[in-house]
Scaffold this active site. Structure first.
Site, PDB file in Angstrom:
ATOM      1  N   ASP A  53      -0.254  11.637   3.477  1.00 59.15           N
ATOM      2  CA  ASP A  53       0.447  12.046   2.254  1.00 59.15           C
ATOM      3  C   ASP A  53       0.865  10.792   1.506  1.00 59.15           C
ATOM      4  OD1 ASP A  53       2.521  11.345   3.994  1.00 59.15           O
ATOM      5  OD2 ASP A  53       3.852  12.937   3.330  1.00 59.15           O
ATOM      6  N   TYR A  63       2.736   7.610  -0.348  1.00 55.80           N
ATOM      7  CA  TYR A  63       3.891   6.765  -0.040  1.00 55.80           C
ATOM      8  C   TYR A  63       5.128   7.404  -0.666  1.00 55.80           C
ATOM      9  CZ  TYR A  63       0.518   3.051   1.133  1.00 55.80           C
ATOM     10  OH  TYR A  63      -0.497   2.303   1.683  1.00 55.80           O
ATOM     11  N   PHE A  66      -3.631   5.161   0.446  1.00 55.58           N
ATOM     12  CA  PHE A  66      -3.411   3.788   0.920  1.00 55.58           C
ATOM     13  C   PHE A  66      -3.089   2.785  -0.193  1.00 55.58           C
ATOM     14  CE2 PHE A  66      -6.036   5.617   4.367  1.00 55.58           C
ATOM     15  CZ  PHE A  66      -5.192   5.365   5.439  1.00 55.58           C
ATOM     16  N   HIS A 111      -5.565   4.895  13.441  1.00 58.00           N
ATOM     17  CA  HIS A 111      -4.980   4.617  12.125  1.00 58.00           C
ATOM     18  C   HIS A 111      -4.632   3.133  12.017  1.00 58.00           C
ATOM     19  CE1 HIS A 111      -2.218   4.974   8.700  1.00 58.00           C
ATOM     20  NE2 HIS A 111      -2.847   6.110   8.448  1.00 58.00           N
TER      21      HIS A 111
END
Length: 233
Positions: free
Chosen positions: A66, A68, A79, A188
């Protein structure tokens, strides 16, 4: 009702899911959230991933979770952060691996707009979040919408690369036709897990080697960030 500001190429493949009751309910929820709370990204940037990369131009999908949730960070691309914003830890690790993989300098800006302009769909599985409340808009319907996005991409004839980092992204693997498309998966890049195999995995050279094999143009991952968007209508 909140305006769904999607370019034509995406509207054509997503029109049926946008007509469903779950999506109408989701848009009502999101519209109310923007009216009553501080929500990221800004409303006009919510559909940026789709505006930046037309459906037929997608070569690579990098799936995030989701947006920031701190001020001034999210701008609708997974990202990515806006020019001048401190590079978040996960992206810092992505850049560290990029520099090592392609033997280049780490980019100084966290704005990934120029990746998106080249055909990298920077898609979050949830497109909005309440300020300072991670995952606050999960289970409202966004996941069903982005599942359909991935299904439609998987159905597309021209192959693409799906980059799935972390368990939430890897749950989408079942939606992808792996006989047609390439899947690159790993832990991740967050500081909590990057040391468990992300570093040294060389995803960027893998992406470009695969694109080259398909006769497609490689991604210039070291492009200079200008914060400019190429809009697709």
């Amino acid at each position: 009702m909140l305006q769904v500001d999607l370019p034509k190429s995406w509207q054509e493949v997503l029109s049926s899911t946008m007509a469903e009751p779950y999506f109408q309910k989701l848009m009502a929820f999101v519209e109310n959230a923007y009216k009553t709370k501080e929500i990221f990204p800004p409303k006009q940037e919510m559909w940026n991933a789709f505006k930046s990369t037309a459906f037929e131009n997608v070569k690579v999908v990098i799936l995030g979770q989701d947006p920031y949730h701190d001020n001034g960070q999210a701008h609708g691309l997974s990202f990515s952060v806006k020019d001048g914003v401190k590079i978040p830890p996960s992206l810092k690790n992505m850049y560290k691996e990029l520099a090592d993989d392609l033997q280049i300098e780490e980019p100084s800006s966290g704005n990934l707009q120029c990746w998106a302009n080249q055909g990298v769909l920077l898609l979050n599985t949830v497109l909005t979040v309440e300020a300072h409340q991670a995952h606050s808009h999960k289970n409202q319907g966004w996941e069903s919408f982005t599942d359909e996005v991935i299904r439609q991409l998987s159905n597309r004839e021209q192959p693409m690369i799906f980059v799935l980092w972390g368990k939430p992204a890897q749950q989408k693997k079942k939606l992808i036709d792996a006989t047609k498309h390439r899947i690159i998966e790993n832990v991740h890049p967050s500081p909590l897990s990057a040391y468990r195999g992300f570093f040294g995995s060389k995803p960027y050279s893998q992406i470009n080697a695969q694109l080259e094999e398909w006769g497609q143009e490689k991604i210039q991952f070291n492009c200079q960030q200008q914060g400019q968007m190429t809009l697709h209508f």
